[in-house]
Design an enzyme around this catalytic site. Structure first.
Site, PDB file in Angstrom:
ATOM      1  N   SER A 167     -63.010 -31.885  -3.991  1.00 13.16           N
ATOM      2  CA  SER A 167     -63.700 -32.445  -2.823  1.00 13.16           C
ATOM      3  C   SER A 167     -64.872 -31.590  -2.369  1.00 13.16           C
ATOM      4  O   SER A 167     -65.809 -32.097  -1.745  1.00 13.16           O
ATOM      5  CB  SER A 167     -62.716 -32.623  -1.663  1.00 13.16           C
ATOM      6  OG  SER A 167     -62.170 -31.379  -1.260  1.00 13.16           O
TER       7      SER A 167
ATOM      8  N   GLY B 102     -59.112 -33.579  -4.165  1.00 16.61           N
ATOM      9  CA  GLY B 102     -57.741 -33.289  -4.539  1.00 16.61           C
ATOM     10  C   GLY B 102     -57.543 -32.780  -5.948  1.00 16.61           C
ATOM     11  O   GLY B 102     -56.435 -32.379  -6.315  1.00 16.61           O
TER      12      GLY B 102
ATOM     13  N   HIS C 183     -62.865 -27.317   4.424  1.00 18.33           N
ATOM     14  CA  HIS C 183     -64.026 -28.129   4.049  1.00 18.33           C
ATOM     15  C   HIS C 183     -65.244 -27.745   4.883  1.00 18.33           C
ATOM     16  O   HIS C 183     -65.122 -27.354   6.041  1.00 18.33           O
ATOM     17  CB  HIS C 183     -63.699 -29.615   4.224  1.00 18.33           C
ATOM     18  CG  HIS C 183     -62.605 -30.087   3.334  1.00 18.33           C
ATOM     19  ND1 HIS C 183     -61.296 -30.179   3.764  1.00 18.33           N
ATOM     20  CD2 HIS C 183     -62.615 -30.463   2.030  1.00 18.33           C
ATOM     21  CE1 HIS C 183     -60.545 -30.608   2.769  1.00 18.33           C
ATOM     22  NE2 HIS C 183     -61.322 -30.783   1.704  1.00 18.33           N
TER      23      HIS C 183
ATOM     24  N   ASN D 223     -57.175 -26.270  -4.789  1.00 20.41           N
ATOM     25  CA  ASN D 223     -56.043 -27.200  -4.686  1.00 20.41           C
ATOM     26  C   ASN D 223     -54.871 -26.832  -5.583  1.00 20.41           C
ATOM     27  O   ASN D 223     -53.852 -27.529  -5.575  1.00 20.41           O
ATOM     28  CB  ASN D 223     -56.497 -28.631  -5.018  1.00 20.41           C
ATOM     29  CG  ASN D 223     -57.455 -29.187  -3.996  1.00 20.41           C
ATOM     30  OD1 ASN D 223     -57.295 -28.970  -2.797  1.00 20.41           O
ATOM     31  ND2 ASN D 223     -58.470 -29.898  -4.454  1.00 20.41           N
TER      32      ASN D 223
ATOM     33  N   ASP E  32     -62.361 -27.599   9.286  1.00 21.50           N
ATOM     34  CA  ASP E  32     -60.906 -27.476   9.226  1.00 21.50           C
ATOM     35  C   ASP E  32     -60.493 -26.173   8.547  1.00 21.50           C
ATOM     36  O   ASP E  32     -59.365 -26.036   8.099  1.00 21.50           O
ATOM     37  CB  ASP E  32     -60.287 -28.669   8.497  1.00 21.50           C
ATOM     38  CG  ASP E  32     -60.803 -28.809   7.063  1.00 21.50           C
ATOM     39  OD1 ASP E  32     -61.718 -28.034   6.668  1.00 21.50           O
ATOM     40  OD2 ASP E  32     -60.316 -29.691   6.333  1.00 21.50           O
TER      41      ASP E  32
END
Length: 223
Positions: A41, A68, A189, A98, A186
């Site tokens: 992402s 993901g 990101h 991830n 967050d």
């Protein structure tokens, strides 16, 4: 019930990823990218910001990011059609954050496997691996793991001859060890300003690489 919902969500995500992969394979038949971005992402979302249109679209860049994805997913995609019919001058790889269940050595090994595949399939292509960014608002084990991955890649990648690491993670950590939500909304990101902090040094490096072989960059334009 929540397990059933998670299973349904996982299945939907897999289907969407398959559709996206198929679209990428089709794009390979029609495009002539000078720069190819592959990853998760962090790559995928970049193209939704102005910085992509400002800095990377002019470089004839393709974005093959899927949210993901792990190193295994990206390796599989590259082995199954996403390198067909294209000869980019540079491939930018950004993946690994991830890989939650893997050790730092395993994550770095996965990134190295991707780089090795690229050097095999694209002998004249340069590879730029973006370092994993610090995760979390404050120092934590995930941040330490990502730093360890970057350390291993810094040692391993030069052995391939045409691959290098670009690590800009230090730009995001303040003197008190904190990461700002202005850069990572967050704490994972990136915001527009966060992407700009990554994109500027990356673009400078890409321009340097592309300018080193100007006669090979767009052979169709040479008269």
């Amino acid at each position: 019930m929540w397990r059933i919902l998670l299973s349904i969500k996982s299945h939907i995500n897999l289907c969407l990823n398959d559709v996206t992969h198929t679209r990428f394979v089709q794009e390979c038949k029609d495009a002539e990218p000078d720069v190819l971005f592959v990853g998760d992402s962090m790559v995928q979302l970049m193209q939704h910001y102005e910085i992509w249109r400002e800095l990377f679209s002019p470089l004839h860049a393709l974005n093959f990011g899927i949210g993901g994805d792990t190193t295994c997913n990206v390796l599989w995609r590259l082995q199954n059609g996403e390198l067909e019919n294209i000869r980019p001058k540079v491939v930018v790889v950004w993946v690994g954050t991830n890989n939650h269940e893997h050790t730092a050595e395993q994550v770095a090994g996965g990134v190295l496997a991707i780089a090795q595949l690229l050097t095999t399939r694209l002998a004249k292509t340069k590879i730029v691996v973006l370092g994993l960014l610090p995760r979390g608002e404050r120092p934590n084990p995930l941040r330490e793991k990502n730093a360890a991955v970057n350390g291993l890649l810094r040692s391993w990648l030069p052995r391939l001859g045409q691959a290098q690491l670009l690590d800009v993670g230090a730009e995001f950590v303040h003197s008190d060890g904190a990461v700002s939500p202005q850069d990572m909304f967050d704490f994972l990101h990136l915001t527009p300003s966060g992407y700009r902090a990554v994109a500027k040094p990356l673009c400078d490096l890409l321009l340097q690489i592309l300018e080193e072989t100007p006669e090979e960059r767009r052979p169709s334009l040479v008269v």
